[in-house]
Design a protein around this motif. Structure first.
Motif, PDB file in Angstrom:
ATOM      1  N   ASP A   1     -11.531  -2.385   5.344  1.00  0.00           N
ATOM      2  CA  ASP A   1     -11.618  -1.010   4.874  1.00  0.00           C
ATOM      3  C   ASP A   1     -12.486  -0.129   5.762  1.00  0.00           C
ATOM      4  O   ASP A   1     -12.608   1.053   5.510  1.00  0.00           O
ATOM      5  CB  ASP A   1     -12.178  -0.984   3.449  1.00  0.00           C
ATOM      6  CG  ASP A   1     -11.272  -1.729   2.490  1.00  0.00           C
ATOM      7  OD1 ASP A   1     -10.051  -1.651   2.677  1.00  0.00           O
ATOM      8  OD2 ASP A   1     -11.783  -2.381   1.577  1.00  0.00           O
ATOM      9  N   HIS A   2     -13.093  -0.712   6.785  1.00  0.00           N
ATOM     10  CA  HIS A   2     -13.958   0.069   7.664  1.00  0.00           C
ATOM     11  C   HIS A   2     -13.128   0.719   8.758  1.00  0.00           C
ATOM     12  O   HIS A   2     -12.284   0.077   9.368  1.00  0.00           O
ATOM     13  CB  HIS A   2     -15.027  -0.822   8.298  1.00  0.00           C
ATOM     14  CG  HIS A   2     -15.943  -1.430   7.274  1.00  0.00           C
ATOM     15  ND1 HIS A   2     -17.282  -1.468   7.437  1.00  0.00           N
ATOM     16  CD2 HIS A   2     -15.710  -2.008   6.076  1.00  0.00           C
ATOM     17  CE1 HIS A   2     -17.847  -2.055   6.397  1.00  0.00           C
ATOM     18  NE2 HIS A   2     -16.898  -2.398   5.552  1.00  0.00           N
ATOM     19  N   ILE A   3     -13.400   1.969   9.000  1.00  0.00           N
ATOM     20  CA  ILE A   3     -12.694   2.705  10.054  1.00  0.00           C
ATOM     21  C   ILE A   3     -13.569   2.720  11.294  1.00  0.00           C
ATOM     22  O   ILE A   3     -14.784   2.831  11.214  1.00  0.00           O
ATOM     23  CB  ILE A   3     -12.390   4.143   9.596  1.00  0.00           C
ATOM     24  CG1 ILE A   3     -11.468   4.097   8.384  1.00  0.00           C
ATOM     25  CG2 ILE A   3     -11.764   4.944  10.714  1.00  0.00           C
ATOM     26  CD1 ILE A   3     -11.223   5.434   7.756  1.00  0.00           C
TER      27      ILE A   3
ATOM     28  N   ALA B   1       0.832  -1.210   0.000  1.00  0.00           N
ATOM     29  CA  ALA B   1       0.000   0.000   0.000  1.00  0.00           C
ATOM     30  C   ALA B   1       0.864   1.257   0.000  1.00  0.00           C
ATOM     31  O   ALA B   1       0.566   2.225  -0.704  1.00  0.00           O
ATOM     32  CB  ALA B   1      -0.941   0.003   1.198  1.00  0.00           C
ATOM     33  N   LEU B   2       1.938   1.255   0.781  1.00  0.00           N
ATOM     34  CA  LEU B   2       2.795   2.440   0.856  1.00  0.00           C
ATOM     35  C   LEU B   2       3.553   2.698  -0.440  1.00  0.00           C
ATOM     36  O   LEU B   2       3.646   3.839  -0.890  1.00  0.00           O
ATOM     37  CB  LEU B   2       3.797   2.298   2.010  1.00  0.00           C
ATOM     38  CG  LEU B   2       3.228   2.419   3.419  1.00  0.00           C
ATOM     39  CD1 LEU B   2       4.325   2.186   4.442  1.00  0.00           C
ATOM     40  CD2 LEU B   2       2.587   3.768   3.642  1.00  0.00           C
ATOM     41  N   PHE B   3       4.107   1.642  -1.042  1.00  0.00           N
ATOM     42  CA  PHE B   3       4.982   1.845  -2.187  1.00  0.00           C
ATOM     43  C   PHE B   3       4.291   1.737  -3.544  1.00  0.00           C
ATOM     44  O   PHE B   3       4.648   2.460  -4.471  1.00  0.00           O
ATOM     45  CB  PHE B   3       6.167   0.878  -2.123  1.00  0.00           C
ATOM     46  CG  PHE B   3       7.068   1.166  -0.960  1.00  0.00           C
ATOM     47  CD1 PHE B   3       7.821   2.327  -0.913  1.00  0.00           C
ATOM     48  CD2 PHE B   3       7.138   0.307   0.102  1.00  0.00           C
ATOM     49  CE1 PHE B   3       8.641   2.609   0.164  1.00  0.00           C
ATOM     50  CE2 PHE B   3       7.962   0.573   1.187  1.00  0.00           C
ATOM     51  CZ  PHE B   3       8.710   1.724   1.217  1.00  0.00           C
TER      52      PHE B   3
ATOM     53  N   LEU C   1      -0.114  -1.248   8.951  1.00  0.00           N
ATOM     54  CA  LEU C   1       1.107  -1.482   9.719  1.00  0.00           C
ATOM     55  C   LEU C   1       0.925  -1.201  11.209  1.00  0.00           C
ATOM     56  O   LEU C   1       1.671  -1.741  12.027  1.00  0.00           O
ATOM     57  CB  LEU C   1       2.247  -0.634   9.151  1.00  0.00           C
ATOM     58  CG  LEU C   1       2.706  -1.050   7.752  1.00  0.00           C
ATOM     59  CD1 LEU C   1       3.701  -0.047   7.202  1.00  0.00           C
ATOM     60  CD2 LEU C   1       3.284  -2.448   7.753  1.00  0.00           C
ATOM     61  N   MET C   2      -0.054  -0.385  11.560  1.00  0.00           N
ATOM     62  CA  MET C   2      -0.292  -0.078  12.973  1.00  0.00           C
ATOM     63  C   MET C   2      -1.222  -1.086  13.641  1.00  0.00           C
ATOM     64  O   MET C   2      -1.308  -1.125  14.864  1.00  0.00           O
ATOM     65  CB  MET C   2      -0.840   1.344  13.109  1.00  0.00           C
ATOM     66  CG  MET C   2       0.197   2.391  12.730  1.00  0.00           C
ATOM     67  SD  MET C   2      -0.367   4.060  12.980  1.00  0.00           S
ATOM     68  CE  MET C   2      -0.331   4.131  14.758  1.00  0.00           C
TER      69      MET C   2
ATOM     70  N   ALA D   1      -4.179   5.055  -0.372  1.00  0.00           N
ATOM     71  CA  ALA D   1      -3.299   3.921  -0.084  1.00  0.00           C
ATOM     72  C   ALA D   1      -2.261   4.268   0.973  1.00  0.00           C
ATOM     73  O   ALA D   1      -1.881   3.417   1.776  1.00  0.00           O
ATOM     74  CB  ALA D   1      -2.621   3.449  -1.362  1.00  0.00           C
ATOM     75  N   LEU D   2      -1.797   5.506   0.987  1.00  0.00           N
ATOM     76  CA  LEU D   2      -0.833   5.927   2.002  1.00  0.00           C
ATOM     77  C   LEU D   2      -1.423   5.750   3.402  1.00  0.00           C
ATOM     78  O   LEU D   2      -0.797   5.164   4.292  1.00  0.00           O
ATOM     79  CB  LEU D   2      -0.433   7.388   1.782  1.00  0.00           C
ATOM     80  CG  LEU D   2       0.475   7.996   2.843  1.00  0.00           C
ATOM     81  CD1 LEU D   2       1.856   7.372   2.772  1.00  0.00           C
ATOM     82  CD2 LEU D   2       0.563   9.499   2.663  1.00  0.00           C
ATOM     83  N   PHE D   3      -2.658   6.205   3.586  1.00  0.00           N
ATOM     84  CA  PHE D   3      -3.318   6.067   4.888  1.00  0.00           C
ATOM     85  C   PHE D   3      -3.634   4.605   5.189  1.00  0.00           C
ATOM     86  O   PHE D   3      -3.508   4.163   6.331  1.00  0.00           O
ATOM     87  CB  PHE D   3      -4.579   6.924   4.954  1.00  0.00           C
ATOM     88  CG  PHE D   3      -4.277   8.394   4.984  1.00  0.00           C
ATOM     89  CD1 PHE D   3      -3.686   8.969   6.096  1.00  0.00           C
ATOM     90  CD2 PHE D   3      -4.556   9.199   3.903  1.00  0.00           C
ATOM     91  CE1 PHE D   3      -3.389  10.318   6.132  1.00  0.00           C
ATOM     92  CE2 PHE D   3      -4.266  10.557   3.922  1.00  0.00           C
ATOM     93  CZ  PHE D   3      -3.680  11.115   5.044  1.00  0.00           C
ATOM     94  N   GLU D   4      -4.055   3.841   4.159  1.00  0.00           N
ATOM     95  CA  GLU D   4      -4.328   2.421   4.384  1.00  0.00           C
ATOM     96  C   GLU D   4      -3.060   1.680   4.795  1.00  0.00           C
ATOM     97  O   GLU D   4      -3.096   0.839   5.698  1.00  0.00           O
ATOM     98  CB  GLU D   4      -4.911   1.787   3.118  1.00  0.00           C
ATOM     99  CG  GLU D   4      -6.330   2.198   2.852  1.00  0.00           C
ATOM    100  CD  GLU D   4      -6.882   1.626   1.566  1.00  0.00           C
ATOM    101  OE1 GLU D   4      -8.106   1.417   1.507  1.00  0.00           O
ATOM    102  OE2 GLU D   4      -6.105   1.390   0.620  1.00  0.00           O
TER     103      GLU D   4
END
Length: 129
Positions: free
Chosen positions: A86-88, A26-28, A69-70, A61-64
């Motif tokens: 995908d649910h917050i 997701a990050l890269f 990872l957290m 994707a950056l936030f996902e």
């Protein structure tokens, strides 16, 4: 060498997805939806590909990636299996299955009530926890 010589021929297959791999994808490469394809969500992945020119999928994707990872491994797998990755927010269960009331069967990975002695899906004997 044969199995008779004391060697085991058992093969273990990991069906789960790695939280770290999903987060790094997701990050890269999240701007093109690689993490969605990895997590078995090809329709969402295609949306990321179609709209990658807007850079909106890259920001999402950056936030996902950071969120994946957290999370703990257990929470990631639980949300992935319940299709709520995908649910917050807190865990929400329409069917009434919560970690307080149900556990996973070690054989079939189906949810069964904590007080059950036998799995209703595969009929294996459960050990009380």
């Amino acid at each position: 060498m044969s199995a008779e010589a004391g060697y085991s021929t058992t093969i273990t297959i990991n069906k789960g997805h790695s939280r770290t791999t999903a987060g790094l994808c997701a990050l890269f490469l999240g701007g093109i939806g690689l993490h969605k394809f990895y997590l078995g969500k090809p329709i969402q992945g295609l949306f990321y590909v179609f709209f990658c020119w807007t850079f909106i999928p890259a920001f999402i994707a950056l936030f996902e990636g950071i969120r994946y990872l957290m999370m703990s491994d257990a929470e990631f797998q639980s949300r992935l299996e319940q299709d709520k990755l995908d649910h917050i927010g807190g865990t929400f269960s329409v069917s009434g299955i919560t970690p307080d009331t149900h556990v996973k069967c070690p054989d079939c990975r189906g949810f069964v009530p904590k007080e059950a002695k036998v799995c209703q899906h595969c009929n294996c004997k459960l050990v009380p926890q």
